[in-house]
Design a protein around this motif. Structure first.
Motif, mmCIF file in Angstrom:
data_model
loop_
_atom_site.group_PDB
_atom_site.id
_atom_site.type_symbol
_atom_site.label_atom_id
_atom_site.label_comp_id
_atom_site.label_asym_id
_atom_site.label_seq_id
_atom_site.Cartn_x
_atom_site.Cartn_y
_atom_site.Cartn_z
ATOM 1 N N ARG A 111 5.464 7.802 0.798
ATOM 2 C CA ARG A 111 5.371 6.342 0.852
ATOM 3 C C ARG A 111 4.323 6.009 1.894
ATOM 4 O O ARG A 111 4.416 6.442 3.039
ATOM 5 C CB ARG A 111 6.719 5.720 1.217
ATOM 6 N N THR A 129 3.960 -0.125 2.312
ATOM 7 C CA THR A 129 4.352 -0.168 0.901
ATOM 8 C C THR A 129 5.835 0.193 0.766
ATOM 9 O O THR A 129 6.450 0.695 1.714
ATOM 10 C CB THR A 129 3.521 0.810 0.051
ATOM 11 N N THR A 130 6.388 -0.051 -0.410
ATOM 12 C CA THR A 130 7.799 0.235 -0.640
ATOM 13 C C THR A 130 8.040 1.353 -1.645
ATOM 14 O O THR A 130 9.127 1.897 -1.713
ATOM 15 C CB THR A 130 8.526 -1.032 -1.158
ATOM 16 N N LYS A 131 7.055 1.704 -2.450
ATOM 17 C CA LYS A 131 7.241 2.689 -3.519
ATOM 18 C C LYS A 131 6.803 4.084 -3.090
ATOM 19 O O LYS A 131 5.778 4.254 -2.424
ATOM 20 C CB LYS A 131 6.438 2.300 -4.762
ATOM 21 N N ASN A 179 1.728 -0.578 -5.929
ATOM 22 C CA ASN A 179 1.598 -1.421 -4.742
ATOM 23 C C ASN A 179 0.472 -2.444 -4.811
ATOM 24 O O ASN A 179 0.214 -3.142 -3.846
ATOM 25 C CB ASN A 179 1.414 -0.532 -3.500
#
Length: 133
Positions: free
Chosen positions: A23, A27-29, A76
């Protein structure tokens, strides 16, 4: 038509068959380690450079095996597509998060397939390509 981001990535697996995901900061993914190609760089050269920068793992272009080219919604960058040349590497690695990597995560293929926190390209295309038909 959505803008396309061209990247290269590498699949690393551990002894238990789990896949290394990363990651990036902000970002979150989770996605495969790798990144954008620089001008004049081949996908394999970009994959080797990015893995060295992001994980401190040194590979040779000759050590990579092409898994395929895949395209999906960017994880993202809303409104963008990502087109990735994905390679596999057969050896074991001991990665360290470096550069823009905020977090490393080893995940089973089932966790990735079922997990919304994984990038669409990894979840929808790379995992099925790895699983035996």
């Amino acid at each position: 038509m959505n803008p396309v981001i061209t990247v290269a990535a590498v699949v690393f697996r551990d002894r238990d068959g789990r896949m290394l995901t990363v990651r990036k900061s902000g970002t979150t993914k989770f996605m495969l380690p790798g990144g954008k190609l620089e001008p004049g760089e081949s996908a394999a050269e970009a994959a080797v450079r990015e893995v060295a920068e992001e994980l401190g793992v040194r590979l040779g272009v000759q050590d990579l095996t092409l898994l395929g080219e895949f395209e999906a919604d960017a994880a993202n960058e809303p409104g963008h597509l990502v087109r990735s040349t994905v390679f596999t590497w057969a050896g074991e690695v001991t990665p360290d998060a470096a550069s823009e990597i905020a977090e490393l995560r080893w995940a089973s293929l089932a966790e990735i397939t079922e997990g919304a926190e994984f990038a669409p390209l990894t979840r929808e295309y790379v995992v099925p390509a790895l699983e035996p038909a």
